[in-house]
Design a protein around this motif. Sequence first.
Motif, PDB file in Angstrom:
ATOM      1  N   ALA A   1       0.831  -1.207   0.000  1.00 39.34           N
ATOM      2  CA  ALA A   1       0.000   0.000   0.000  1.00 39.34           C
ATOM      3  C   ALA A   1       0.865   1.256   0.000  1.00 39.34           C
ATOM      4  O   ALA A   1       0.566   2.234  -0.696  1.00 39.34           O
ATOM      5  N   PHE A   2       1.942   1.242   0.763  1.00 36.68           N
ATOM      6  CA  PHE A   2       2.863   2.384   0.782  1.00 36.68           C
ATOM      7  C   PHE A   2       3.515   2.572  -0.584  1.00 36.68           C
ATOM      8  O   PHE A   2       3.626   3.692  -1.089  1.00 36.68           O
ATOM      9  N   ARG A   3       3.969   1.464  -1.173  1.00 40.66           N
ATOM     10  CA  ARG A   3       4.635   1.562  -2.478  1.00 40.66           C
ATOM     11  C   ARG A   3       3.680   2.079  -3.542  1.00 40.66           C
ATOM     12  O   ARG A   3       4.035   2.947  -4.357  1.00 40.66           O
ATOM     13  N   THR A   4       2.457   1.576  -3.532  1.00 40.21           N
ATOM     14  CA  THR A   4       1.467   1.997  -4.516  1.00 40.21           C
ATOM     15  C   THR A   4       1.129   3.473  -4.347  1.00 40.21           C
ATOM     16  O   THR A   4       1.006   4.216  -5.333  1.00 40.21           O
ATOM     17  N   ALA A   5       0.973   3.916  -3.100  1.00 41.07           N
ATOM     18  CA  ALA A   5       0.642   5.318  -2.845  1.00 41.07           C
ATOM     19  C   ALA A   5       1.757   6.239  -3.343  1.00 41.07           C
ATOM     20  O   ALA A   5       1.489   7.284  -3.952  1.00 41.07           O
ATOM     21  N   ALA A   6       3.009   5.851  -3.093  1.00 41.56           N
ATOM     22  CA  ALA A   6       4.134   6.668  -3.556  1.00 41.56           C
ATOM     23  C   ALA A   6       4.186   6.713  -5.078  1.00 41.56           C
ATOM     24  O   ALA A   6       4.391   7.783  -5.678  1.00 41.56           O
ATOM     25  N   ASP A   7       3.982   5.582  -5.737  1.00 41.87           N
ATOM     26  CA  ASP A   7       4.006   5.538  -7.204  1.00 41.87           C
ATOM     27  C   ASP A   7       2.897   6.398  -7.796  1.00 41.87           C
ATOM     28  O   ASP A   7       3.119   7.129  -8.772  1.00 41.87           O
ATOM     29  N   ARG A   8       1.707   6.329  -7.216  1.00 40.05           N
ATOM     30  CA  ARG A   8       0.590   7.120  -7.742  1.00 40.05           C
ATOM     31  C   ARG A   8       0.813   8.609  -7.532  1.00 40.05           C
ATOM     32  O   ARG A   8       0.474   9.432  -8.388  1.00 40.05           O
ATOM     33  N   ALA A   9       1.387   8.976  -6.390  1.00 40.22           N
ATOM     34  CA  ALA A   9       1.674  10.392  -6.143  1.00 40.22           C
ATOM     35  C   ALA A   9       2.717  10.904  -7.131  1.00 40.22           C
ATOM     36  O   ALA A   9       2.605  12.024  -7.650  1.00 40.22           O
ATOM     37  N   ASN A  10       3.725  10.096  -7.436  1.00 41.39           N
ATOM     38  CA  ASN A  10       4.738  10.490  -8.414  1.00 41.39           C
ATOM     39  C   ASN A  10       4.134  10.648  -9.803  1.00 41.39           C
ATOM     40  O   ASN A  10       4.452  11.604 -10.526  1.00 41.39           O
ATOM     41  N   THR A  11       3.279   9.704 -10.174  1.00 41.99           N
ATOM     42  CA  THR A  11       2.648   9.760 -11.495  1.00 41.99           C
ATOM     43  C   THR A  11       1.782  11.006 -11.626  1.00 41.99           C
ATOM     44  O   THR A  11       1.807  11.697 -12.654  1.00 41.99           O
TER      45      THR A  11
END
Length: 539
Positions: free
Chosen positions: A356-366
């Motif tokens: 969940a942390f990794r996905t949240a960071a990736d989505r924020a970057n995108t």
Amino acid sequence: MKLWRSRWWRAALLPALVGATAVSGPMAQADANSDYPLIIDVSTPADGQCAGTKGAEHTGLHGTTAVYIPPGVPAHSDVEWRILGGGQPIRSGIAPVNSDVVTVGFDIPQDELPADGRLRVDARSRIPGGAVSGYGKPWNLRVSRDCRPLHVVSVGDSVTWGQGLDLDRKFGDLTTETLGAQTGRVTRLHDYSVSGAALDAPGLHADNAHCPAANAGGGELPDVFCQLEEAGGEARDRGYQVDLVLLDGCINDLDPIFGIPVGLTPGSQDLTAAVRRECGGAGAEPVNPAANVPYFSSSKLGYGGRGMQDAIEKAHALPGSPKVLVSNYFYGDAAPGTPQGVQQRWSEFVRTSAEAFRTAADRANTAAGETFAVAADGLFGQDGGAAGNDSKLWMNPLGDEEISLRLLACPPHSDQAPQCGKAVAGHADVEGARQYAKTFLLNPRVREWFGGGGPLGDGFTVSRTAGPSGSTVDFDATPAGGAIRQYEWYFGDGAHLTTNGPATSHAYADSGPNLPRLVVTDMTGRRSMYELNEPIVIG
């Protein structure tokens, strides 16, 4: 050559030596058994070369060094001193021996200081006739090469706050200290984390209610969004830019009774759905099912609906548009003898929250069109080793019988704040915390941001990222390069393996998500970390 043999001086001069060094440097720096000159003090301004300067306007490091001369050194001798940076002399000089302690001054221009700020000072005797002694015990110090402070903000709950750790040994302190050592910069930590805080407590924001301050005391706790609001306000008021935000939250909002996600808290029976709700902000219920639980629980404050991606984006909006490091401190497996069902839930809890942390960071970057956020992992395996260290699993009560139960330490009907105003965990694993800090900063993105040199790119490949239960996945670290002496594999399911060669394989029994990471050590001792760009899902 040895110039003298210790005789009466230990009894006669040691008290005087202790008195001479008591105000200038620790006695531990001097060795009464040395046959050579000893550096007993290095004095520099309190802020090193940054004293009396603004920003990057500074001229260098100025100071003095005091050299103790043993009584066996003949009259009319000289003392030769040197200051080394990166193993090479950057300043040296020769002074006549005219007393027991010879004090010399030095000036080092800013551009001659080593990048890591680490200096080593030592000295030797030069005897009339050409004889030269060996160098005595050195004095080591670190100064800041860059006078612009590196501002770090820490927000989150008891995990970030450092439950059970001394105030100067919290994760924020250790991570900031380590980052300063790696960058050679002055560091300033602004810690707003609070034990017992939720990621998003909607009651604090209803009708524009004012967020309580992190240090206000009482029973009202600021959530992570409130902590970020306070951090932004203070940065604007004091006129500084934030460089990095250490961010945590949501995983303690799920089912924290006794610190174990066993499914007793209403709304937490489906653990995967609860993680997605609290960490991802998906599916929050209009009425909090845990609002009336009879024990203190962050989950009764949470269920707000704003997930980790929103928190990451709010952190990046602080003055200075800082980088964001989302820290997952939970890893490993349950202790031996723990019921199988609890072990399975713990494993699911760890891996699902990390994803969940990794996905949240990736989505924020995108969404931002830039890479400013990264999810870091402590690399704790089920063998209790943190990136090759023997430290215990931190904040895993199933693996540490010394942890005090929050329910017993903080009576639910007392007048004290829910976290009792102090750490309630009985065991403080400082070395484990230090290993977390070092491991977080191994992250390739963090190293790229703060001058560590990467590495970026794929350090290893896998033969598959999906398959039935029991599937074996082959790993190949050839892309990491050829000058590697050790490979440390963290397979994402708690298993950990060290190899001398670049190839290995691992059988996955649990579905995951399992995100593998690799730490390589090259022939110079430099360690670098790589991670797969997507998790391995089995079953």
